[in-house]
Scaffold this motif. Sequence first.
Motif, PDB file in Angstrom:
ATOM      1  N   LEU A 135       0.809  -1.223   0.000  1.00 45.57           N
ATOM      2  CA  LEU A 135       0.000   0.000   0.000  1.00 45.57           C
ATOM      3  C   LEU A 135       0.839   1.267   0.000  1.00 45.57           C
ATOM      4  N   GLN A 136       2.137   1.154   0.259  1.00 48.16           N
ATOM      5  CA  GLN A 136       2.973   2.353   0.189  1.00 48.16           C
ATOM      6  C   GLN A 136       3.283   2.715  -1.259  1.00 48.16           C
ATOM      7  N   ARG A 137       3.099   1.755  -2.158  1.00 52.33           N
ATOM      8  CA  ARG A 137       3.363   2.009  -3.569  1.00 52.33           C
ATOM      9  C   ARG A 137       2.076   2.086  -4.382  1.00 52.33           C
ATOM     10  N   THR A 138       0.962   1.840  -3.735  1.00 50.27           N
ATOM     11  CA  THR A 138      -0.321   1.801  -4.433  1.00 50.27           C
ATOM     12  C   THR A 138      -1.210   2.908  -3.911  1.00 50.27           C
ATOM     13  N   ASN A 139      -2.019   3.445  -4.776  1.00 47.60           N
ATOM     14  CA  ASN A 139      -2.900   4.532  -4.344  1.00 47.60           C
ATOM     15  C   ASN A 139      -3.967   4.043  -3.378  1.00 47.60           C
ATOM     16  N   ASP A 140      -4.643   2.947  -3.743  1.00 47.42           N
ATOM     17  CA  ASP A 140      -5.744   2.451  -2.929  1.00 47.42           C
ATOM     18  C   ASP A 140      -5.719   0.927  -2.962  1.00 47.42           C
ATOM     19  N   VAL A 186      -0.584   6.877   5.848  1.00 49.45           N
ATOM     20  CA  VAL A 186      -1.289   6.811   4.572  1.00 49.45           C
ATOM     21  C   VAL A 186      -1.851   5.400   4.339  1.00 49.45           C
ATOM     22  N   GLU A 187      -1.158   4.392   4.834  1.00 54.27           N
ATOM     23  CA  GLU A 187      -1.660   3.013   4.669  1.00 54.27           C
ATOM     24  C   GLU A 187      -2.935   2.818   5.483  1.00 54.27           C
ATOM     25  N   GLU A 196      -5.029   5.054   6.285  1.00 51.31           N
ATOM     26  CA  GLU A 196      -6.104   5.802   5.619  1.00 51.31           C
ATOM     27  C   GLU A 196      -6.689   4.990   4.456  1.00 51.31           C
ATOM     28  N   ARG A 197      -5.816   4.344   3.703  1.00 54.11           N
ATOM     29  CA  ARG A 197      -6.288   3.579   2.546  1.00 54.11           C
ATOM     30  C   ARG A 197      -7.067   2.335   2.973  1.00 54.11           C
ATOM     31  N   LYS A 216     -10.426   3.529   4.232  1.00 53.68           N
ATOM     32  CA  LYS A 216     -11.296   3.881   3.099  1.00 53.68           C
ATOM     33  C   LYS A 216     -11.887   2.619   2.466  1.00 53.68           C
ATOM     34  N   TYR A 217     -11.038   1.616   2.337  1.00 54.62           N
ATOM     35  CA  TYR A 217     -11.504   0.331   1.765  1.00 54.62           C
ATOM     36  C   TYR A 217     -12.594  -0.287   2.642  1.00 54.62           C
TER      37      TYR A 217
END
Length: 493
Positions: free
Chosen positions: A232-237, A257-258, A260-261, A264-265
Amino acid sequence: MSTEEHNNTAPSFSAGRRWFIGFHVLLAVIAVTAILGMGNYLSLRHFIRHSINDKGAGQLTPATLQVIKSLTNDVRVIIYYNPEEPLYPYVSAMLKEYAARSPHIKLESVNYATQPGEATKVITEFGLNQGTKDVVIFAANNRSESVSQGQLSDLDMTALIQGKSNEVKRKAFKGELYFTSKLLAVSSAKQYTAYYLSGHGEHDPRQDSEMGYQKFAELMVNNNVFVKALDLQRTNDVPADCDFLVIAGPRYEPAAVELERIDKYLGTGGRLLLLMNIRSAPGWERLMVKWGVAMGNDVVFDPPNMQDMGTLMVDNMGSHAVTQSKERIYMLNPRSVGKVPGAVQADSAQVTELFTTGPSGVAHTDFQKGVLLPAAHPNDRKGEIPLGVAVEKGGLKNMALQRGSTRLIVVGDSAMLANLYMIAPGNEEFARQSINWLLDRTFLLNSIGPRAFTEYQLTITNSQMTILRWILLGAMPGGVFIFGLLVWLRRQR
């Protein structure tokens, strides 16, 4: 010719009586033929199957029957086997039971030992290795799956390990478990995808070491779930095709940021299997609080239910589809995972505790790497300590759910699904049911477990063996001979 000789040669039945008897015989033959015909007609359309063998077929489970009933396209099932193999009778009997339940199951049998031409066709058609032996192949919709003989039975190695015997026995037949899974995999239009989070020291799904997750990865594949890695550090979502996300034993703290993603999921109806351990860095628990889950920074002991090296035997199961089998689960130095204390709001997630320790459980907070320090904390929690939860929440406000209700399974031990502990039937069953519940495959939640092999043993002495031999070789054929001789003598009189 005298009157006496004439009387001796006169027919015993008149012509009319002979015709009368013949007419009755004809009627009887017609009646029996009609009854047999009607019986066959009714049995073809209103038959009832009942198993009387012990070759592993028996009654199929409701889950299997549901899968068979849902078939709309033909599925080829090829038994690529040498009939001399010990499991062949079990495999053949069970698959005949499958075929009898649906005209869409087309059963074929190829003996590679005596049918080299047919064997070559199977190897070429399905891209098998030349040395492949004793597999069952399922094919439909341009897809094929195979089950090897080695997957079909559990071995009992207890006597071998204890040095009591060199014999290894088969203790359970897992044919239905694998056959139904493969049938579902090739016939289902839906291909499920699980993403496996990496980058935090998680268990490696490619490793076959004791703490590797290779067996769990194989279980997902065998349940029609493709496994993909996710960073997830290299992927947007989290990708849109993620049917459920696996986070298995992260040791390092997640980036903001991870979280958060992932949040969101989950907010869009995501599914998550989160397994923590006592070495997990802080940070992950923040993700769970809003879903009503409390992860303790502790290590749980339950002295009456513990083995060496911190293995905890868990028998106290909650009421949930995931734990309905009530099979014992083995965990290694688990953390506590339960409900967040406090009032329950109307729109909050429904949190169900899956299993707890016995009443002697203690959640120690003063430890290092699972080892207790000399002075236990006086406020350590005692009693039945929860070790895992299932969470479900639907109807999120102001949020259009993409996948349905949000579902989470959170457990305080990641080692329980590592290769070392996945050999325990309860751990494997928990993993399988977790997958089915997260995918909302409710019809598969009815357990399809291994079937125990039935073994009969007849013990007789040498003298009893001699008597049995004389009965079989002498008394029985001799009795038939004497009876025939008596009949012959009687007719000579």
